[in-house]
Design an enzyme around this catalytic site. Sequence first.
Site, PDB file in Angstrom:
ATOM      1  N   HIS A 126      33.179 -28.129 -53.828  1.00 21.85           N
ATOM      2  CA  HIS A 126      33.327 -29.144 -52.794  1.00 21.85           C
ATOM      3  C   HIS A 126      32.134 -30.117 -52.791  1.00 21.85           C
ATOM      4  O   HIS A 126      31.003 -29.726 -53.083  1.00 21.85           O
ATOM      5  CB  HIS A 126      33.412 -28.476 -51.418  1.00 21.85           C
ATOM      6  CG  HIS A 126      34.719 -28.691 -50.723  1.00 21.85           C
ATOM      7  ND1 HIS A 126      35.803 -27.863 -50.880  1.00 21.85           N
ATOM      8  CD2 HIS A 126      35.127 -29.671 -49.879  1.00 21.85           C
ATOM      9  CE1 HIS A 126      36.811 -28.301 -50.143  1.00 21.85           C
ATOM     10  NE2 HIS A 126      36.423 -29.405 -49.519  1.00 21.85           N
ATOM     11  N   LEU A 150      21.700 -43.754 -49.769  1.00 19.48           N
ATOM     12  CA  LEU A 150      20.917 -42.833 -50.590  1.00 19.48           C
ATOM     13  C   LEU A 150      21.180 -43.124 -52.059  1.00 19.48           C
ATOM     14  O   LEU A 150      20.251 -43.253 -52.856  1.00 19.48           O
ATOM     15  CB  LEU A 150      21.272 -41.384 -50.249  1.00 19.48           C
ATOM     16  CG  LEU A 150      20.660 -40.302 -51.145  1.00 19.48           C
ATOM     17  CD1 LEU A 150      19.142 -40.337 -51.095  1.00 19.48           C
ATOM     18  CD2 LEU A 150      21.190 -38.933 -50.762  1.00 19.48           C
ATOM     19  N   HIS A 196      35.474 -36.066 -54.487  1.00 21.40           N
ATOM     20  CA  HIS A 196      35.596 -35.419 -53.184  1.00 21.40           C
ATOM     21  C   HIS A 196      34.252 -35.378 -52.443  1.00 21.40           C
ATOM     22  O   HIS A 196      33.961 -34.433 -51.704  1.00 21.40           O
ATOM     23  CB  HIS A 196      36.186 -34.018 -53.308  1.00 21.40           C
ATOM     24  CG  HIS A 196      36.723 -33.478 -52.013  1.00 21.40           C
ATOM     25  ND1 HIS A 196      37.589 -34.178 -51.207  1.00 21.40           N
ATOM     26  CD2 HIS A 196      36.510 -32.297 -51.369  1.00 21.40           C
ATOM     27  CE1 HIS A 196      37.880 -33.469 -50.145  1.00 21.40           C
ATOM     28  NE2 HIS A 196      37.240 -32.319 -50.209  1.00 21.40           N
ATOM     29  N   SER A 251      32.877 -23.704 -52.132  1.00 24.04           N
ATOM     30  CA  SER A 251      31.730 -24.320 -51.477  1.00 24.04           C
ATOM     31  C   SER A 251      30.508 -24.347 -52.396  1.00 24.04           C
ATOM     32  O   SER A 251      30.300 -23.417 -53.176  1.00 24.04           O
ATOM     33  CB  SER A 251      31.378 -23.524 -50.208  1.00 24.04           C
ATOM     34  OG  SER A 251      30.175 -23.980 -49.635  1.00 24.04           O
ATOM     35  N   ASP A 254      18.437 -49.150 -55.218  1.00 24.45           N
ATOM     36  CA  ASP A 254      19.007 -48.303 -54.162  1.00 24.45           C
ATOM     37  C   ASP A 254      19.976 -47.258 -54.722  1.00 24.45           C
ATOM     38  O   ASP A 254      20.537 -46.465 -53.966  1.00 24.45           O
ATOM     39  CB  ASP A 254      19.680 -49.149 -53.074  1.00 24.45           C
ATOM     40  CG  ASP A 254      20.844 -49.991 -53.583  1.00 24.45           C
ATOM     41  OD1 ASP A 254      21.319 -49.754 -54.710  1.00 24.45           O
ATOM     42  OD2 ASP A 254      21.284 -50.902 -52.841  1.00 24.45           O
ATOM     43  N   TYR A 280      45.638 -30.062 -47.857  1.00 20.53           N
ATOM     44  CA  TYR A 280      45.408 -28.865 -48.665  1.00 20.53           C
ATOM     45  C   TYR A 280      46.700 -28.269 -49.213  1.00 20.53           C
ATOM     46  O   TYR A 280      47.811 -28.606 -48.779  1.00 20.53           O
ATOM     47  CB  TYR A 280      44.687 -27.809 -47.833  1.00 20.53           C
ATOM     48  CG  TYR A 280      43.203 -28.040 -47.711  1.00 20.53           C
ATOM     49  CD1 TYR A 280      42.284 -27.219 -48.371  1.00 20.53           C
ATOM     50  CD2 TYR A 280      42.701 -29.077 -46.942  1.00 20.53           C
ATOM     51  CE1 TYR A 280      40.919 -27.432 -48.267  1.00 20.53           C
ATOM     52  CE2 TYR A 280      41.342 -29.304 -46.834  1.00 20.53           C
ATOM     53  CZ  TYR A 280      40.450 -28.469 -47.499  1.00 20.53           C
ATOM     54  OH  TYR A 280      39.109 -28.695 -47.405  1.00 20.53           O
ATOM     55  N   THR A 312      14.916 -43.092 -53.575  1.00 19.66           N
ATOM     56  CA  THR A 312      14.765 -44.232 -52.677  1.00 19.66           C
ATOM     57  C   THR A 312      15.746 -44.096 -51.512  1.00 19.66           C
ATOM     58  O   THR A 312      16.751 -43.397 -51.601  1.00 19.66           O
ATOM     59  CB  THR A 312      15.032 -45.566 -53.398  1.00 19.66           C
ATOM     60  OG1 THR A 312      16.392 -45.595 -53.869  1.00 19.66           O
ATOM     61  CG2 THR A 312      14.074 -45.748 -54.572  1.00 19.66           C
ATOM     62  N   GLU A 315      44.168 -30.853 -51.904  1.00 17.72           N
ATOM     63  CA  GLU A 315      43.065 -29.975 -52.267  1.00 17.72           C
ATOM     64  C   GLU A 315      43.631 -28.568 -52.474  1.00 17.72           C
ATOM     65  O   GLU A 315      44.000 -27.893 -51.512  1.00 17.72           O
ATOM     66  CB  GLU A 315      42.010 -29.951 -51.162  1.00 17.72           C
ATOM     67  CG  GLU A 315      41.363 -31.295 -50.878  1.00 17.72           C
ATOM     68  CD  GLU A 315      40.300 -31.196 -49.804  1.00 17.72           C
ATOM     69  OE1 GLU A 315      39.409 -30.325 -49.928  1.00 17.72           O
ATOM     70  OE2 GLU A 315      40.383 -31.956 -48.814  1.00 17.72           O
TER      71      GLU A 315
END
Length: 699
Positions: free
Chosen positions: A218, A51, A109, A268, A631, A497, A636, A456
């Site tokens: 995250h 991606l 991360h 999150s 790319d 963590y 794309t 983390e």
Amino acid sequence: MMHFCSALILILVTTVCSYRIGAGKSDITGPVVQVMLMGYAEMGQTGQGILQRLWARSFIVQDGDNRIVFVNTDTQSMGDIIKKRVINTLETRYGALYTEKNVMISSTHSHSGMGGYLQYTLYEFAALGWIEETVKPMVDGIVQSIINAHDNLEFGSLALSQGELLKTNINRSPQAYLMNPKEERSFYKYDVDKTMTVLGFKNEAGDDLGLISWFAVHGVSVNNTNKLVNGDNKGYAAYLTEKMVNSGKYSHGKFVAAFSQSNEGDVSPNTLGAFCTGSDTPCDGTRDSKCPNGSRCVGRGPAWPKSDLQSNRIIGENQAFKALELYHARMSAQQVHGKIDFVQRYWDITKAIVTDQNGDQHKLCYPAMGYAFAAGTTDGPALNGFYQNTTKGTFGWNLIKNIIQKPTESQKTCQSPKPILLDTGEIGTLHPWQPEILDIQLFRIGNVFIYAVPSEFTTMSGRRLRASIKKSLIQHQLGDQDTVVIHSGPANGYASYCTTFEEYQHQRYEGASTPYGPHTLQAYIDAFDQLVFMMAHPNNHSIKSEKLPDYTKQGFNFSPRYRSDQPHIFRSFGEVIQDVSPYYSKRTQSTPFVVSATFVAGNPRNDPMLGKTFLTVEKKVNNQWIVIRTDNDYDTRFIWKYTYQLLGMSEAKVEWHISNDIEPGIYRLGYMGNSRAAFSKKIVPHSGYSSEFEISNMY
């Protein structure tokens, strides 16, 4: 020697250009197919293409004889051996100029990059091994980014800005956060950090050179069904920022934007919250909010249910726009000047002894992971039958886990109230399952201090460590009340963590994944007190550094082997199998439409194409083809698969997702790859192009 900023003096700006600064970036994308992506540990989440490419972005700040290097990578974390190999390579080129002490390698991360660069067994299982195929381009790319920054060194200035960014992160374990003392929580407006910190780089002529942003969220906007390599929301933020600045009227095209991670352990990007799939029933991943059979508790991003890639774009845009706003806020920015310094230490966390608030001493535990570790998070649920907030084991799983390694009584007591599922620290193998020796580090740039941790950290654990470091800096007369302390990580390695003692008692995913027991945070606080002491007394301390072990020769690699390539029958490599249509009309709706072509391909593992591209989108201008997409562009897709694996036949699809802002014209798609002939190691490049097609404004 004093250096005058003549261009800035002319416009009456009182910035002191006291540093030599440089920024550089380089591609670190490794094998984009057939290798598991690192982060979710989701079996079957194996790469199938690109991606966006992954990058290392490096920044050097020099003051006289002292210099520091900050590197940010589009990875889940940073391998300690990766850093070691980077330093070894730099030493062959620059001697003792760059060492493990003044080079810090942090990560975004992202959970959508290639795995295989962490040397410990637990993390090798998450990616099916230690994979040199991933490691080499990562090391080469990081080194090249530092070389580029070194070659770009020039006199300039630094400015620090901070501001609040909303609608971009939430706490995914608010129940555990509430375990922290109410008095402590009352100091903070939110249960996650909403502050973005930006360090801006300009040369003495006032040209924009780059920025480093730190913000806690995250890298899981792209979910665990994704199989295309990308840098998640921070990778997109960097891509967008560089694209906006480097295409600007006054840009010299060298702007480098790094979006670094902070204390994101319980943070999150899925800002709508978690719900049972197939319903609007809220859930939190515990047995108390158990979803019906066939349904899972999954967080939803801001663009749900449209697309996780659109959610990723939104979270990335939020960070990019805020970072540029802070970068250009020169009136409110804090000009950074003063001493450059650095300290670093290899620290055995399992030997640490801490004293709690009651005066009792506790030795840190050998690593172990709890039951809720197997449950995963609402960002990426793992094994069915496991739940977060689990403080008691089950009879069946206890029998199974005891076959692997039965914890000793001292280990169970040390880790309590964690019910141990994997006793990673007591498994008697030559190849440890989790690290015991950690690389911790502290940088100084004037009154700004950046520290690196491999774990983390949750929101509150990061807040406590930052506050402790600042207090220690003031005590040792290295800082004052205006000192800014920045948390960066996971950096220089990976050690799962770190929660607060109180959060650990709740044993959600983050607590279960804190390997060294409930006093892990206090051990970090004590260790950084020692680092500050080392910085304050560089020639008068007895604090020792351990030796970093290298277990890579004992590692395993279960990633699939690949064979030589064969073209399809009666076809050649690069030949079009399925072509584009000759004509496309732009649509009135906002949804992009897709133009694609499929080509006879070789395995992309033959060459990761560092600094190159597997695809192009080209526009015909004055009868010449001009590349407008590669790319690395977000609209794309490069997607590869075997058609007949036993014969080594494969194909590659090139997609362009076209939005309404694309200009009408004549275009074509291109594919670039490499093939390996049978009974030969020789790699042969090939390419191919689709037919040209027209995009029209007619609806």
